[in-house]
Design an enzyme around this catalytic site. Structure first.
Site, PDB file in Angstrom:
ATOM      1  CG  HIS A 472     -28.766-104.194 -61.905  1.00  0.00           C
ATOM      2  ND1 HIS A 472     -28.361-102.936 -61.100  1.00  0.00           N
ATOM      3  CD2 HIS A 472     -27.690-105.100 -62.099  1.00  0.00           C
ATOM      4  CE1 HIS A 472     -26.921-103.241 -60.958  1.00  0.00           C
ATOM      5  NE2 HIS A 472     -26.636-104.380 -61.493  1.00  0.00           N
ATOM      6  CD  GLU A 473     -27.544-108.832 -63.562  1.00  0.00           C
ATOM      7  OE1 GLU A 473     -26.612-108.705 -64.377  1.00  0.00           O
ATOM      8  OE2 GLU A 473     -27.364-108.707 -62.188  1.00  0.00           O
TER       9      GLU A 473
END
Length: 685
Positions: A472-473
């Site tokens: 995600h990041e």
């Protein structure tokens, strides 16, 4: 301090504008900020007082050229203040907050500058400009109007005072939360209390205790969100309850770290500021300049999703109860501390998946190189080379050079994986340097996570949630690396808040794709790939426990909206934080005690010390686009360079230089539909 004595005031000797962190000390920051403030104020004064009629070049582009030193110093400092907030850095942060607020207000509320921007905005349709330049005029005009540039002097003075006070309060909130999170870390005396944890997790707890001067004991540090990952594994109910109780206490105890009076003052001041600017509430003020448009659209979406989410959570609770009672009576029934533990039991029984047992397949280095980086290479052609010769701001932070398919330099990526007492909770991406053709800069972006660090020599084995967070990041990082714009205002992830989570959510789609999963999910000891049968069951379990997951998220989003939908009088009448939370959650039907909100108010850093106030809905709002995009990839051949290049060029690459929904239509060929989201979360009628 002379320029030669302050490394922040001279060009860094390191490549690509990477700050020379080893040479920078805490005492260098405030003098550098003061010089940077003065420099930009002089630049803005020159623009505002120019005798020539306003043009794009002498007003808008000149504004974009201004503040280069301030941008560099601020990015350098805020990277450290979030990831390595020593007491010295915290002191700088506290002193800096009102100075930064006052400087921003001095520019955005400058009537002379606003008059020039307003003239250009009125003429924009007749000027010979590029689309990016025309959009920049629109955004600058909206930004200044939204900030209060059209107000009279008395209102501006009050607005400046409010903004200054808010800057202090939000910094205080974060400081209190960090201190209380460290103070409430749970100490276990006997390893038997950690029954159910793996060797690496026990090693990390022992190392954390040793680091705090408690050898022979075990310390479990807290995560930012309510539910701790270890709740899924701890077999002793008492241990789970201690961990959850500590998590939920943060910021809500009488004493030095009490965030209740802090957040109440924040809410009141935000409501007053919104009224000054002509809005009914802070939520109305914020959403007016987002893709949502107004808080009613947000409330409608949250209510629409809350009913089926709560219904699904009750079904899940009934199943958890059935499984739990196979071991005998469970006093009090399924509680919040039990949910994750028995969810894993149900998952193992019904789907034959034990997520805790998957950790040996998720060794951190392999996930990073053969998962996250590999997927990016397959999609976009970029490659990664670690640069141990380039120092970051902390020994744990690692620098990678990113190279494009044609061999050209894209940027630098910094990964800071492990938790520490000086790092705030959660996970995030930020820029150290943003790309801009005008300034001739290439991007440097950071990903921060909070993975417990095992003892030296012990491999870091990630949970499935941590794998998801890493992907995600990195989606945010790709956005920051790929955005290719002329003007700094549009750089990287500088898009509407309710659009910014979209690229990161899309990057999560590759976690379970067979061609990616089989490449990184290999057993730490045998090198055997994760069995195909488990992969199939993981894919089939996509809606498993989504009643809980959706409900806990929606509860937090609704709390955010409830706090920030208050009028001035309503905000002043609230004095009991817990009572307000209970009433708000009851209003939307998400007051199930076994499913606590992902963040309670006193540790809701996203909205009281971060940039998500009246914007936490952004995750689910963006997920409408995400689910629709996943459908597009599935329909068009999945992971390949053609699809990656289209997504990169039409969405990631434009940064904030285009209306985000227009960029989405350019990519997708139409507006997003909500149906894929409902299917994805099991929320169909």
């Amino acid at each position: 301090m002379t320029e030669s004595g302050n490394p922040l005031l001279i060009a860094s000797p390191l490549p690509h504008g990477l700050p020379d962190y080893p040479a920078i000390k805490a005492e260098h920051y405030l003098p550098a900020f003061r010089d940077a403030f003065a420099q930009q104020r002089a630049e803005i004064d020159a623009i505002a007082t120019a005798a020539e009629s306003p043009t794009f070049d002498n007003t808008i582009e000149a504004w974009e050229r201004s503040g280069r030193l301030l941008t560099d110093v601020a990015h350098t400092f805020y990277t450290v203040s979030s990831a390595d907030a020593t007491p010295e850095i915290q002191h700088v942060d506290e002193e800096l907050a009102p100075l930064m607020s006052a400087h921003s207000d001095a520019i955005l509320l400058d009537g002379r500058l606003y008059d020039r921007v307003r003239q250009l905005h009125a003429q924009a349709g007749d000027l010979d400009l590029t689309d990016e330049q025309r959009y920049l005029i629109e955004r600058r005009f909206t930004q200044m109007t939204h900030a209060g540039a059209a107000l009279d002097d008395a209102a501006k003075a009050r607005l400046t005072a409010i903004n200054g006070r808010l800057s202090v309060l939000t910094t205080t909130f974060e400081k209190n939360l960090l201190a209380d999170t460290n103070e409430l870390a749970v100490v276990f005396d006997d390893v038997a209390e950690l029954d159910g944890l793996g060797d690496g997790q026990i090693s990390a707890a022992a190392q954390s205790a040793a680091d705090r001067g408690m050898p022979g004991r075990f310390v479990v540090t807290l995560t930012l969100f309510t539910g701790h990952p270890l709740l899924a594994s701890l077999r002793r109910r008492a241990s789970r309850e201690r961990l959850l109780e500590a998590s939920r206490l943060r910021g809500s105890r009488d004493g030095a770290h009490d965030n209740r009076p802090v957040l109440l003052e924040i809410v009141r001041l935000r409501a007053e500021r919104a009224a000054l600017l002509g809005f009914a509430s802070h939520a109305a003020y914020v959403t007016s300049d987002q893709t949502a448009g107004d808080p009613h659209a947000v409330a409608d979406l949250l209510r629409r999703l809350a009913v089926p989410a709560a219904r699904n959570a009750q079904r899940e609770k009934a199943e958890l109860t059935r499984v739990a009672e196979q071991d005998g009576p469970l006093p009090g029934g399924i509680g919040a501390a039990d949910w994750s533990f028995y969810t894993e039991r149900v998952r193992a029984a019904t789907l034959d998946i034990d997520t805790a047992a998957l950790r040996p397949w998720f060794e951190a280095e392999r996930v990073l190189h053969d998962g996250v980086f590999f997927a990016a290479t397959q999609l976009y052609g970029i490659t990664f080379q670690e640069r141990p010769d380039l120092p970051a701001y902390h020994p744990d932070a690692r620098v990678f050079e990113v190279t494009d398919a044609d061999g050209s330099h894209v940027g630098l990526f910094i990964l800071d994986l492990y938790t520490r007492d000086s790092k705030r909770g959660g996970a995030w991406m930020n820029a150290v340097v943003s790309q801009s053709r005008l300034r001739g800069t290439t991007p440097i972006v950071v990903n921060n996570l909070n993975v417990p660090q095992p003892a030296p020599g012990t491999p870091t084995l990630l949970t499935l949630d941590e794998v998801t967070t890493l992907f995600h990041e990195f989606g945010h990082a790709l956005h920051g690396l790929f955005a290719t714009v002329t003007y700094p205002t549009f750089a990287g992830t500088n898009v509407f808040r309710d659009f910014v989570e979209f690229p990161s959510q899309v990057n999560e789609m590759w976690i379970f794709r067979p061609e990616i999963l089989t490449n990184y999910a290999r057993h730490i000891e045998t090198d055997e790939p994760l069995p195909a049968s488990i992969i199939a069951r993981l894919e089939a379990s996509s809606t498993f426990n989504q009643g809980f997951a959706t409900s806990e998220y929606l509860a937090a989003a609704w709390l955010d909206l409830a706090w920030h939908s208050l009028s001035v009088d309503e905000a002043r009448s609230v004095s009991d934080v817990a009572a307000f939370e209970a009433a708000a959650l009851g209003d939307i039907g998400l007051d199930e005690p076994a499913v606590p909100t992902r963040y309670s108010s006193t540790y809701f850093a996203h909205i009281f010390s971060g940039g998500y106030s009246a914007g936490y809905y952004s995750y689910i709002w963006s997920e409408v686009l995400t689910a629709d995009t996943v459908e597009w990839f599935d329909d068009n051949g999945g992971l390949n360079r053609a699809n990656g290049d289209r997504f990169r060029t039409r969405l990631l690459g434009v940064g904030g230089s285009k209306d985000p929904l227009a960029a989405y239509r350019d990519f997708r060929g139409r507006d997003a539909r909500i149906d894929p989201l409902l299917t994805r979360r099991g929320l169909e009628p």
